[in-house]
Scaffold this active site. Sequence first.
Site, PDB file in Angstrom:
ATOM      1  N   PRO A  70      51.969  44.240  37.690  1.00 54.46           N
ATOM      2  CG  PRO A  70      52.172  46.262  36.549  1.00 54.46           C
ATOM      3  CD  PRO A  70      52.149  44.784  36.335  1.00 54.46           C
ATOM      4  NE  ARG A 119      40.688  58.194  40.902  1.00 53.77           N
ATOM      5  CZ  ARG A 119      39.361  58.114  40.991  1.00 53.77           C
ATOM      6  NH1 ARG A 119      38.747  58.409  42.125  1.00 53.77           N
ATOM      7  NH2 ARG A 119      38.656  57.724  39.949  1.00 53.77           N
ATOM      8  CE  LYS A 120      37.464  54.300  37.825  1.00 53.55           C
ATOM      9  NZ  LYS A 120      36.999  53.687  36.543  1.00 53.55           N
ATOM     10  CB  VAL A 175      47.848  45.277  36.401  1.00 51.28           C
ATOM     11  CG1 VAL A 175      47.975  43.833  36.835  1.00 51.28           C
ATOM     12  CG2 VAL A 175      47.842  45.422  34.885  1.00 51.28           C
ATOM     13  CG  ASP A 235      45.615  37.133  43.769  1.00 50.56           C
ATOM     14  OD1 ASP A 235      46.520  36.490  44.363  1.00 50.56           O
ATOM     15  OD2 ASP A 235      44.856  37.937  44.363  1.00 50.56           O
ATOM     16  CD  GLU A 278      50.162  39.531  46.618  1.00 52.54           C
ATOM     17  OE1 GLU A 278      51.312  39.883  46.926  1.00 52.54           O
ATOM     18  OE2 GLU A 278      49.560  39.942  45.613  1.00 52.54           O
ATOM     19  CE  LYS A 284      49.090  41.255  41.100  1.00 55.68           C
ATOM     20  NZ  LYS A 284      49.154  42.744  40.951  1.00 55.68           N
ATOM     21  CB  THR A 285      42.466  40.086  42.866  1.00 53.17           C
ATOM     22  OG1 THR A 285      43.716  40.142  43.561  1.00 53.17           O
ATOM     23  CG2 THR A 285      41.462  39.321  43.718  1.00 53.17           C
TER      24      THR A 285
END
Length: 213
Positions: A12, A140-141, A15, A86, A35, A17-18
């Site tokens: 999701p 948020r970060k 999480v 990713d 992506e 991925k990249t």
Amino acid sequence: MGQIPFIAVEGPIGVGKTSLAKKINAHFHFSLLKEIVEENPFLGKFYDNIEEWSFQTEMFFLCNRYKQLEDIDTKYLKQGKPVVADYHISKNMIFAKRTLKEQQFEKYSEIFHILTDDMPRPNIMIYLHASLDTLLERIRKRGRALEQNIQASYLEQLSHDYEIFMNQFEAEYPDIPVIRFNGDELDFVNRQEDLEYVIKKVEKSLKEGEVVL
């Protein structure tokens, strides 16, 4: 003859991925495919009003991801070049099923299958999952402006949809290993031992699948 590695990292929004795809790319020296997100002109509007902008958003993503998948096939895999991405285009059906109206989804599903049924599938799928609190904190970060209006309820439902999808993926493609990592427990960006654990799992799966390193 073994397969050319094609690893897809899925999970999701927020999480990691990249970040993980970049780490795998750095370790194995695979070609990295990221992506396209920010270029979608409908995405900010989508997060403000999902019902109004869902079809335009999903169709834009489908066309772009199809072109990227086509490039993976012709420019990399058929040239013997391993790839780590990713995302994988199969994720489109998770989002489309959640956001589109029934008639829209039926049309979308037809187009999706016409475009993708003969496209390459990953020979390893990495699935990252995490709690809602972790996902919200990471979103948020990283501070992407277009993601700041994501509703927690949407993200929570999306995580649930991913769980269902990955279980179905494993059942439909038993020959494609799915490696699952808990993003609440692992921090492969800041903890070297966590990254080494992930890399070892990936190496083991590559060897067992007889892919060419």
